[in-house]
Design an enzyme around this catalytic site. Structure first.
Site, PDB file in Angstrom:
ATOM      1  N   MET A 280       0.792  -1.317  -0.892  1.00 18.06           N
ATOM      2  CA  MET A 280       0.081   0.107  -0.084  1.00 18.06           C
ATOM      3  C   MET A 280       0.779   1.098   0.086  1.00 18.06           C
ATOM      4  SD  MET A 280      -3.207  -1.110   3.078  1.00 18.06           S
ATOM      5  CE  MET A 280      -2.088  -1.143   3.677  1.00 18.06           C
TER       6      MET A 280
ATOM      7  N   CYS B 110      -0.919  -2.523 -10.472  1.00 15.87           N
ATOM      8  CA  CYS B 110      -1.224  -0.838 -10.816  1.00 15.87           C
ATOM      9  C   CYS B 110      -1.629  -0.674 -12.008  1.00 15.87           C
ATOM     10  CB  CYS B 110      -0.453  -0.403  -9.984  1.00 15.87           C
ATOM     11  SG  CYS B 110      -0.950   1.201  -9.535  1.00 15.87           S
TER      12      CYS B 110
ATOM     13  N   HIS C 196      -4.386 -10.102  -8.123  1.00 21.65           N
ATOM     14  CA  HIS C 196      -6.088  -9.219  -7.781  1.00 21.65           C
ATOM     15  C   HIS C 196      -6.910  -9.355  -8.195  1.00 21.65           C
ATOM     16  CE1 HIS C 196      -6.891  -4.654  -6.433  1.00 21.65           C
ATOM     17  NE2 HIS C 196      -8.102  -5.253  -6.800  1.00 21.65           N
TER      18      HIS C 196
ATOM     19  N   ALA D 248      -5.519  -4.884   1.338  1.00 18.03           N
ATOM     20  CA  ALA D 248      -5.074  -3.979   1.969  1.00 18.03           C
ATOM     21  C   ALA D 248      -6.108  -3.287   3.046  1.00 18.03           C
ATOM     22  CB  ALA D 248      -5.141  -3.226   0.321  1.00 18.03           C
TER      23      ALA D 248
END
Length: 401
Positions: A48, A145, A214, A269
């Site tokens: 994070m 990301c 993810h 997260a």
């Protein structure tokens, strides 16, 4: 939160021999035999930005996390760092060419911390990894990301559209780093299941210890529900451990992910950002208790940027109404406590916002570091292998009682 209708029977592994997978491309390197020992049945603190620094990682470990990721660090910045030891606090600090502490770690997390690198170049990735390899348990490459911070530099989720570059990065890291250092990557879902599986297999062939997935597509954001069920085909296709990321908000969710999907591990997260005691099998601590525990660790560190501590405290108070609340929790910035945190201009100011005992704790830490700094070698010799944080914590706690 999406999940399969029927629970998936989890495979059993002995830690040294992973299950065989369906035939795919010829392996570029072999996976370390310890991969399943390290990643199997683990609860993980996800990477994070602005949050995953040493105080948060130590807090997560204190509450029961098995593995903790640091925030993504860009390879070129990490390459320029020098390694420095802080004998007073017992930390190892990697300082960049601007004399800024880019990454701080300590012996308490040595066997559990993961450095996540942002990169688009195999050579730079290796140079960056070699800077910290002796001080971390694993190197992870961010391939998920979707934010411009990463994608404008052809990093993050951009790598999902360039499998050859991604393969080059992972194979280079695995071939050149010691086998004791795990090498992993964290991806997002591609447009269809077959594409996701194909990319995952290409990464596995590089000898990675684990693959983080993810469970969202590249355009999706946290407000969109994670697609848990789409991770199961990846688990079924790979022999290496798979780590689920996305919509883990309670301790029970960690095990539910393993039961329903067969993943080796799951990471959180936002759940940990809002209340790091999510890792406690016995249930959440109150947000008030977690705030104090977090600030204690910030006070221990030398010159920890108060802006980072302030951001984390604010995020803890911005948890949505559906997230866990303990009796008496203050979970909004529109209170005296919230306004005091927002107006604080120093770490001590943040401690004052939480009350007189935290302010005394801060002052005791400052005093202890000053004393220890003047007697650092003598103190280290006298106390043997005991970690400086444990010594400071006992001293400061007794001082502010």
């Amino acid at each position: 939160m999406a999940a399969d209708d029927a629970p998936h029977e989890q495979q059993v592994h002995d830690g040294s021999a992973a299950p065989s997978s369906s035939a795919h491309c010829t392996p570029l390197s072999s996976r370390p035999e310890t991969a399943w020992d390290f990643y199997g049945d683990k609860n993980v603190l996800a990477p994070m930005v602005r949050v995953g620094h040493l105080p948060t990682r130590l807090l997560a470990l204190q509450y029961g996390a098995d593995i903790v990721y640091g925030p993504e660090t860009i390879d070129k910045r990490l390459m320029s760092c020098s390694r420095q030891s802080d004998e007073v606090t017992g930390t190892t600090v990697f300082v960049d060419h601007d004399n800024k502490a880019l990454f701080t770690t300590c012996a308490l997390e040595r066997e559990k911390v993961v450095m996540q690198i942002g990169t688009n170049n195999a050579v730079n990735a290796l140079k960056a990894a070699e800077v910290v390899a002796k001080d971390v348990a694993a190197i992870d490459v961010n391939m998920g990301c979707p934010k411009p911070f990463s994608t404008q530099g052809a990093m993050g989720s951009r790598l999902l559209s360039d499998v050859e570059k991604a393969r080059d990065i992972m194979a280079t890291l695995r071939r050149n780093l010691p086998s004791s250092v795990h090498v992993t990557c964290k991806i997002r879902l591609l447009d269809d299941v077959d594409s996701t599986v194909a990319f995952a297999r290409a990464m596995e062939a590089c000898g990675i210890s684990a693959l983080g997935v993810h469970a969202r597509y590249i355009p999706q954001r946290p407000r969109d529900a994670a697609h848990w069920k789409l991770v199961k085909p990846v688990v079924d296709a790979l022999a290496c451990p798979v780590i689920l990321s996305g919509d883990v908000f309670t301790f029970a969710d960690f095990q539910r992910a393993r039961d329903e999907l067969g993943v080796a591990a799951a990471m959180t997260a936002r759940g940990a950002q809002w209340n790091a005691s999510i890792f406690r099998a016995d249930g959440f601590h109150s947000n008030n208790e977690v705030r104090e525990a977090f600030l204690q660790k910030c006070c221990w560190m030398s010159k920890y940027p108060y802006q980072l501590a302030k951001f984390q405290l604010q995020e803890m108070m911005l948890a949505p109404s559906w997230f866990h609340r303990a009796p008496g929790d203050v979970m909004t910035l529109k209170t005296d406590l919230g306004r005091a945190i927002q107006s604080a201009k120093s770490l001590r100011g943040l401690c004052e916002a939480l009350g007189p005992s935290m302010a005394r704790y801060h002052d005791a830490c400052v005093e202890w570091r000053a004393k220890r700094g003047s007697e650092a070698k003598e103190a280290l010799d006298d106390n043997g292998d005991e970690h400086p944080f444990n010594l400071m914590h006992r001293h400061a706690s007794s001082t502010c009682m």
